[in-house]
Enzyme design. Sequence first.
Site, PDB file in Angstrom:
ATOM      1  N   GLY A   1       0.941  -1.116  -0.024  1.00  0.00           N
ATOM      2  CA  GLY A   1       0.163   0.475   0.324  1.00  0.00           C
ATOM      3  C   GLY A   1       0.664   1.301  -0.124  1.00  0.00           C
ATOM      4  O   GLY A   1       0.442   2.558  -0.306  1.00  0.00           O
TER       5      GLY A   1
ATOM      6  N   CYS B   1     -19.129 -12.639 -19.160  1.00  0.00           N
ATOM      7  CA  CYS B   1     -20.088 -12.859 -19.759  1.00  0.00           C
ATOM      8  C   CYS B   1     -20.000 -14.258 -20.520  1.00  0.00           C
ATOM      9  O   CYS B   1     -20.906 -14.831 -20.881  1.00  0.00           O
ATOM     10  CB  CYS B   1     -20.454 -11.006 -20.238  1.00  0.00           C
ATOM     11  SG  CYS B   1     -22.315 -11.746 -20.871  1.00  0.00           S
TER      12      CYS B   1
ATOM     13  N   CYS C   1     -26.402 -12.735 -19.854  1.00  0.00           N
ATOM     14  CA  CYS C   1     -25.924 -13.733 -19.187  1.00  0.00           C
ATOM     15  C   CYS C   1     -26.591 -14.482 -18.106  1.00  0.00           C
ATOM     16  O   CYS C   1     -26.705 -15.653 -17.569  1.00  0.00           O
ATOM     17  CB  CYS C   1     -24.055 -13.656 -19.131  1.00  0.00           C
ATOM     18  SG  CYS C   1     -24.014 -13.252 -18.007  1.00  0.00           S
TER      19      CYS C   1
ATOM     20  N   CYS D   1     -22.794  -7.493 -18.572  1.00  0.00           N
ATOM     21  CA  CYS D   1     -21.787  -7.649 -17.899  1.00  0.00           C
ATOM     22  C   CYS D   1     -21.238  -6.636 -18.138  1.00  0.00           C
ATOM     23  O   CYS D   1     -20.332  -6.207 -19.645  1.00  0.00           O
ATOM     24  CB  CYS D   1     -20.808  -9.142 -17.361  1.00  0.00           C
ATOM     25  SG  CYS D   1     -22.065 -10.394 -16.609  1.00  0.00           S
TER      26      CYS D   1
ATOM     27  N   CYS E   1     -27.643  -9.493 -15.704  1.00  0.00           N
ATOM     28  CA  CYS E   1     -26.964  -9.449 -16.990  1.00  0.00           C
ATOM     29  C   CYS E   1     -28.345  -9.919 -17.662  1.00  0.00           C
ATOM     30  O   CYS E   1     -28.801 -10.634 -18.029  1.00  0.00           O
ATOM     31  CB  CYS E   1     -25.897 -10.421 -17.149  1.00  0.00           C
ATOM     32  SG  CYS E   1     -24.988  -9.925 -18.741  1.00  0.00           S
TER      33      CYS E   1
END
Lengths: 303, 251, 227
Positions: free
Chosen positions: A45, A285, A257, A279, A254
């Site tokens: 980080g 997808c 899908c 998606c 979605c």
Amino acid sequence: MTARATRKARPERPAMSEDYNFAYLDEDTKRMIRRALLKGIAIPGYQVPFASREMPMPYGWGTGGVQVTAACLVPEDRLKVIDQGADDTTNAVSIRRFFERTAGVATTTRTREATLIQTRHRIPEEPLREGQILVYQVPIPEPLRFLEPRESETRRMHALEDYGLMHVKLYEDIARHGEIATSYAYPVRVAGRHVMDPSPIPKFDNPKLSGNAAIQLFGAGREQRIYAVPPWTQVVSLDFEDHPFTPSKADAACDLCGAAGSYLDEVITDDAGSRMFVCSDTDYCTTRQAEGHRGRLNREEVA
Amino acid sequence: MSPLLRVESLGKSYGARLGCAEVSFDLWPGEVLGIVGESGSGKSTLLGCLAGHLAADSGRILYRGRDTRAMSEPERRMLARTEWAFVHQNPRDGLRMGVSAGGNVGERLMAVGARNYGQIRAAATDWLGRVEIAATRIDDRPRQFSGGMQQRLQIARNLVTGPRLVFMDEPTGGLDVSVQARLLDLLRGLVRDMGLSVVIVTHDLAVARLLADRLMVMKDGHVIEQGLTDQVLDDPQAAYTQLLVSSVLQV
Amino acid sequence: MIEIENLSKSFTLHNQGGAVIAVLRDAHLRVLPGECVALTGQSGSGKSTLMRMIWGNYLADAGMIRVAGVDITAAPPREIIRLRRETLGYVSQFLRVVPRVPTVQVVAEPLLALGIAPDEAQSRAEAMLARLNIPRRLWGLSPTTFSGGEQQRVNIARGFVHPFPVLLLDEPTASLDARNRAVVLELIAEARARGAAIVGIFHDEEARAAICDREIDVTGFTPARAA
């Protein structure tokens, strides 16, 4: 849709140019970047300054991510590049071509097949595995920047773990909107120490940052910063006890899908304002569709 | 009981130019020490060194028995956001102008680990009330406040964590006389009710008389006289102090 | 309660050629609890100087001033501040307050400084203001706008609201009408009766005679003027 279909069928990829060093950057530069990456891995980080190079693309197009990718690539790698989850957008296509030409590495759109994935603004839906590297393109690496403009001061705040200011931003959100309205680039604390900007990924993706098996590397070209989250590192999204962090997405499935748990893009489909949700992760997808899953607007194709 | 702050032979130079030298004093809990002198007398340098904004060259600053000059930066910062407070002359230096009044007051709480929005907001509301700012202004930014309100907001922001020691640099400077009076009264009440120890730098002897228990007069970086505030002002011993006092109309 | 020995005071005026003005020499004074002593002497003889020295307002050149066991000439400032908060009251001729602070707050302040609860401090302040005939409609206003006599009574209220064991009174009855003068004399008498040691300057001879046990002529402490 046609673009997605033709992408895989593209007949040949251009041969690697012999005019460039492998992966464009010279070896000294790659070594310098690798040092910064190792330092970043060692201090999860923490923003490591590096001597960002001029790249043959404008700032804001992923120059930081490209340099990190260039420093990590080996000839055996298989590269995937996504922009907002899609493999077929201009930014993704041009970066993929760039490495095809300068490094001659194999490319793929399949998350599970890739060894290195460069991404802008998303984490793939499919869980990553050990050995994979995820490289993020970062516009503004400093999470405290909008509240404290002085770099000298923000660096000191990181050094001293003086992070009250970060919560001031969330406080302001709640005071103004009744909830934490930050929906992307949602600040996180890495390994219990450094507060980090996860790049402008939707906060929906934040939980995937934590305990991820892959190495996550972040490159900011214009700001000349590199940082990292090593595999299996704890990453916590900042919040208040009485306003806990919630990853959110459009409340829909979605339309292609049928996936209910993936991050969705909203697409306006005509001038009457009709819309569909798809998606944002195109590989996820298409893989689901290939497996026979169907969404609301995709049913007739089954029949 | 022991002094909250003990300063021994403190000195600070800017290259060849003297900031302050050989400054020594004790500050006891609940005491208000005024530092007066003209511009360039070293009073702001001294305050900066005491608060840790400037690095002194020599001497010791013992806060509750520990030398703050020997402390690590994280320790000093922790003190600065818990037990100490600093009120700047210009509220813009002490406030975040882009953050709401509530956020300004809440920052110190969040900096020491407060993570409950409701409690932070309740504390901010309470403190706005104590400095006479309407609770309805809690989400307004300081930009929308008058100078006197900004200064009161800065005080609330500083006192919300219940500090023991407050540094003030000309807190009433730049305010209208009537606004000054209200602020002085507020400060006196807070000092008394919270038992604060205060080091206040001012060039305004009237402010010093109304707020400070004791005075230190500085000239050319040196303390030339110190004592009870009214004694220093009414029976000044040093030539410079006599000049300073006689130069002011009716203090 | 008050013991003064061999006290000397002079002022050095650095900005007027370093002129030295001797004001007191070898001053002695002893005031017992319950005793009221008047300082007398012509104007400029050092009455106010002596009183201000007991208050700690003027520094001594030599000698000792002991108030309730504390040597004012040697005590650190915080000791004197504590003494002024708890033991030593002073009614000066001038009212010095933060502008815009309501009168009742001004009078209650000595009690608040002692840690007395705001409600009680307020009611005691109000009782004292009422006794001194300050009209109730003025209590919420700042005394800075008051007449001289009213300001004087606010000052007295501040000095008597807490039963200080030692009191210094500088012309407490000046500029008061007969009715209010009587109230002030009554307050002084009560303070004496509860055992306060009082030192005062009273130009008002009648008042002095009525209230004081002894008179000390400070002219006796005035040094011969250097030729």
